[in-house]
Write a protein that holds these residues in place. Structure first.
Motif, short mmCIF file in Angstrom:
data_model
loop_
_atom_site.label_atom_id
_atom_site.label_comp_id
_atom_site.label_asym_id
_atom_site.label_seq_id
_atom_site.Cartn_x
_atom_site.Cartn_y
_atom_site.Cartn_z
N GLU A 1 34.24 37.43 48.86
CA GLU A 1 32.79 37.20 48.79
C GLU A 1 33.41 35.48 47.54
N LEU A 2 34.15 36.15 46.44
CA LEU A 2 34.84 35.11 45.28
C LEU A 2 35.73 33.87 46.45
N LYS A 3 36.63 34.73 47.29
CA LYS A 3 37.24 34.05 48.46
C LYS A 3 36.74 32.61 48.64
N LEU B 1 30.45 32.72 43.47
CA LEU B 1 30.74 32.21 42.04
C LEU B 1 30.65 34.07 41.33
N LYS B 2 30.61 34.61 39.99
CA LYS B 2 30.93 36.09 40.09
C LYS B 2 29.77 36.65 39.95
N LEU C 1 28.87 39.28 43.13
CA LEU C 1 28.07 40.72 42.53
C LEU C 1 26.58 40.87 43.43
N GLU C 2 25.85 40.14 43.12
CA GLU C 2 24.63 40.22 43.91
C GLU C 2 24.83 40.72 45.60
N VAL C 3 25.18 39.77 46.35
CA VAL C 3 25.39 40.12 47.88
C VAL C 3 26.23 41.79 47.68
N THR C 4 27.90 41.81 46.73
CA THR C 4 28.18 42.65 47.53
C THR C 4 27.61 43.91 46.97
N ILE C 5 26.21 44.09 45.80
CA ILE C 5 25.87 45.53 45.76
C ILE C 5 24.82 45.03 47.05
N TYR D 1 33.37 41.04 34.19
CA TYR D 1 35.09 40.13 33.09
C TYR D 1 35.79 39.36 33.10
N PHE D 2 36.10 39.51 34.22
CA PHE D 2 37.34 39.24 34.91
C PHE D 2 37.39 37.56 35.49
N SER D 3 38.61 37.08 35.50
CA SER D 3 37.65 35.30 36.11
C SER D 3 39.03 35.71 37.73
#
Length: 739
Positions: free
Chosen positions: A278-280, A284-285, A289-293, A350-352
């Motif tokens: 999703e990041l690739k 945005l982070k 994360l929302e899509v992942t969860i 917390y990581f870029s």
């Protein structure tokens, strides 16, 4: 941040509880609960004693044990053992004696003349021809003799360690070398130490393996560290929970670290792979994360629940350690998922992107590989179906070859001293497996009536005529010994007296203090016993002997005088062979039902449910067929394979079906487009996790415990069939039945 800190704090608190983890091993753990024969055996123990309350130490002295110096050392050692904690009595060749009539009445006379070496040759000839001695105290070649140390009943690990420490000290003090040990205290002490060693080794090797896989998958050290931290915290919390709950770790505990590391890794890979994708894609982070969860988190929750259900099927077992293994493993699966959600997911934000993502082109062209897989299923549907039916036929034949003829020796650690000792007693003495015959005296008869003694003697003689049984001890042993005494200690008079001769024998029955006679008669004098040991020839072979004995008893013993029932530790353990198939099928049936309900909640379509279940029958059939073809006995320990396989194999199916359903809904019902997207987005994670599962369980090959090795091989090989079914058979089924 609070979730991360909370998870770390809990794991550190759990770390403090690890020294309090309990290890346990005793045969009673493996008794099938709710069995009438077990209830009978427990009553038998209350009336007599346990049948494994002994410690046998066989001393080898070549060319012969009939050596004055050796026998004197053995005598002093045996006497010293009488003062060992929890020891009730000791018998050995220098202490053994025959009842002899003296001017003052019957006395016990030593069978070995230690004070007159010239008589040792004569002693050896007599003893090697005496059924009371041969295979019990002396082997056939007279190169080894056994000391029989009786202990208190049902000693546990703490007492066993004390006994073995004191016995080891005496062995060293009296320069007793070249010996072999067998018995409850020895088993408990050695196997508990091996448990700890196995857990440590399996944890280290699994950790190294998973670290290598993580380096291969994620490349970036921060991503690798996040993944490994999540897995490590889950394992710490799991072991801490077991410690807090007071769970005792049995021999199967060596599987826990592997299971936790593998299950945790699977969850981490699915979550992190999706998040990185999703990041690739430019998200945005927070959005990633929302899509992942939403997409993977829910599917992972379901896979965790189905895996837990798979392990929970072991609750259908009648064996307590297997039940506890199922419960503990189910708890561990849920803990692994919670840690991924509360620690891994928030920590990733917390990581870029540059710190987590590897933008270098992979050496593996996953798009090409997965596109080829998709096209193969598209163009070779009929071939896949035909191969599936061929596989089904071969599996059914393999299943027909399954047997339950397990042997105790194959459950002992390979190459270990304890196994060498066990095999020594199997070869040179009467073996280890106890066999008891409980004799109930009918109303109108007393324990010393000739009709009762005659029934006992004839039964004992038949039992000893079996090729697998080398010794037996009963009231008949006492009667024959007294008869020999009354006939001038003539060895040929060691036999059952006639009914008329018995009138002269019976007055001495309460006057001859033969070892063991005090536990031959129950307190109410309404029961007696025949105590023997049978060689470890396999559960099914022993059952045949048992049936022959029962058949002989029913045809030759008057049931109006006595009734005779076989019992003992070995008999009860062998009952597991009868229950393992029943509980296995029942447990898997319940699992299929519960998993179906969970899938129904996720997919909300009966057709999807049926499509998802079919591929998960494949690995179960494959595992069962492998048992048959490889001639591996289906016993309690191996039976857990099916729960593990079902619980884990269904995970990939759920991930595949979940992605397919989402892709189909977003592409206006286009099946082929949805399948291609599913292959490209989910296929990589499925293959990664399958590789970890394969090599993770293959770690068990380093185990010295043969059942663990078998479990590792079976699961590793079988899970390959699971991923093949998901990536090749499942798409064909979807095309056929998903309209």
């Amino acid at each position: 941040m609070s979730l991360i800190i909370g998870t770390v704090v809990i794991s550190l608190l759990c770390l403090l509880t690890l020294p309090h983890l309990k290890f346990a091993f005793n045969f009673e753990q493996f008794f099938p609960t709710g069995d009438k024969d077990l209830e009978f055996f427990q009553e038998f123990i209350e009336e007599f004693e346990t049948d494994d309350n002994f410690l046998l130490i066989a001393f080898v002295n070549e060319p012969s044990i009939f050596d004055t110096s050796f026998l004197k050392r053995l005598k002093t050692f045996s006497i010293a053992c009488q003062d060992v904690s929890y020891v009730t009595s000791v018998q050995s060749l220098p202490l053994f004696g025959f009842p002899t009539m003296s001017p003052i009445g019957p006395i016990i006379k030593n069978a070995v003349h230690l004070d007159n070496p010239s008589l040792l040759k004569k002693d050896s000839i007599r003893l090697l021809n005496d059924e009371r001695i041969l295979y019990t105290l002396v082997n056939e070649k007279a190169t080894a003799t056994a000391a029989i140390i009786k202990t208190e009943d049902e000693i546990q690990i703490k007492e066993s360690k004390i006994i073995m420490h004191e016995v080891d000290s005496l062995l060293s003090a009296y320069n007793m070398e070249n010996y072999h040990i067998l018995g409850r205290a020895y088993f408990q002490t050695e196997l508990s130490e091996l448990q700890f060693k196995e857990i440590t080794i399996s944890t280290i090797i699994s950790g190294i393996l998973i670290s290598i896989v993580m380096i291969f998958i994620f490349s970036k050290w921060r991503s690798i560290l996040i993944a490994l931290s999540s897995i490590g915290l889950a394992l710490l919390i799991f072991l801490g929970v077991l410690s807090l709950l007071g769970r005792e770790l049995s021999l199967m505990a060596a599987l826990y670290p592997i299971l936790m590391l593998i299950v945790g890794t699977s969850d981490v890979i699915h979550i992190m792979t999706k998040y990185f994708d999703e990041l690739k894609s430019g998200k945005l982070k927070k959005e990633a994360l929302e899509v992942t969860i939403k997409q993977i988190g829910m599917a992972t929750l379901l896979t965790s629940l189905t895996t837990a259900v798979g392990f929970a099927t072991l609750l259908s077992s009648r064996i307590i350690p297997i039940k506890e293994f199922g419960i503990n493993s189910a708890i561990g699966v849920i803990i692994a998922y919670i840690v991924v959600i509360t620690f891994t997911c928030p920590l990733l934000t917390y990581f870029s992107n540059d710190q987590l993502l590897n933008y270098k082109k992979s050496k593996f062209n996953w798009t090409r590989i997965l596109t080829w897989s998709y096209n193969y299923t598209l163009n070779n549907g009929k071939r896949i179906v035909y191969m599936s039916f061929l596989f089904l036929g071969l599996s059914i034949y393999g299943i027909s070859l399954i047997h339950t003829n397990y042997e105790l020796q194959k459950n002992l650690p390979q190459g270990a001293k304890i196994t060498e000792d066990f095999m020594f007693f199997e070869k040179e003495f009467a073996g280890f497996r106890p066999l008891e015959l409980a004799i109930t005296i009918k109303e109108g008869y007393n324990v010393f009536d000739y009709e009762v003694i005659d029934a006992v003697a004839r039964t004992e003689a038949y039992v000893k005529s079996q090729a697998e049984i080398f010794n037996a001890f009963s009231l008949a042993t006492m009667i024959k010994s007294i008869n020999q005494m009354l006939k001038g200690d003539d060895p040929s008079a060691y036999k059952m007296p006639t009914q008329k001769e018995y009138e002269r024998v019976s007055p001495f029955l309460d006057k001859i203090p033969l070892m063991g006679s005090e536990v031959l008669i129950s307190k109410d004098r309404r029961k007696t016993r025949i105590s023997s040991r049978i060689k470890d020839v396999g559960a099914e072979n022993i059952q045949k002997v048992s049936l022959e004995v029962d058949d002989w008893i029913s045809n030759n013993i008057d049931s109006s005088v006595v009734t005779i029932k076989q019992t003992g530790t070995g008999i009860i353990l062998d009952k597991n062979a009868e229950f393992v198939r029943e509980s296995l099928l029942y447990g898997l049936g319940i699992a299929l039902l519960i998993v179906s309900l969970l899938m129904g909640l996720l997919f909300r379509r009966i057709r999807f449910l049926l499509i998802a279940l079919i591929p998960n029958i494949v690995p179960l059939l494959f595992a069962a067929a492998l048992l048959g073809y490889a001639n591996i006995a289906l016993e309690a320990g191996v039976s857990i394979v099916f729960a593990i396989i079902f619980g884990i194999a269904v995970d990939d199916t759920i991930h595949f079906m979940s992605k397919y359903k989402l892709a189909k809904d977003r592409n206006n019902g286009d099946k082929e487009k949805a399948l291609l997207i599913t292959f490209l987005e989910t296929g990589k994670a499925i293959i990664y996790t399958s590789i970890i599962l394969f090599f993770g369980f293959l770690v068990l090959m380093f185990s010295s415990n043969l059942p663990s090795v078998i479990i590792g091989l079976l699961i590793s090989v079988t899970l390959v069939s699971a991923v093949v079914a998901d990536l090749f058979l499942l798409p064909v089924i979807i095309r056929k039945f998903d309209d």
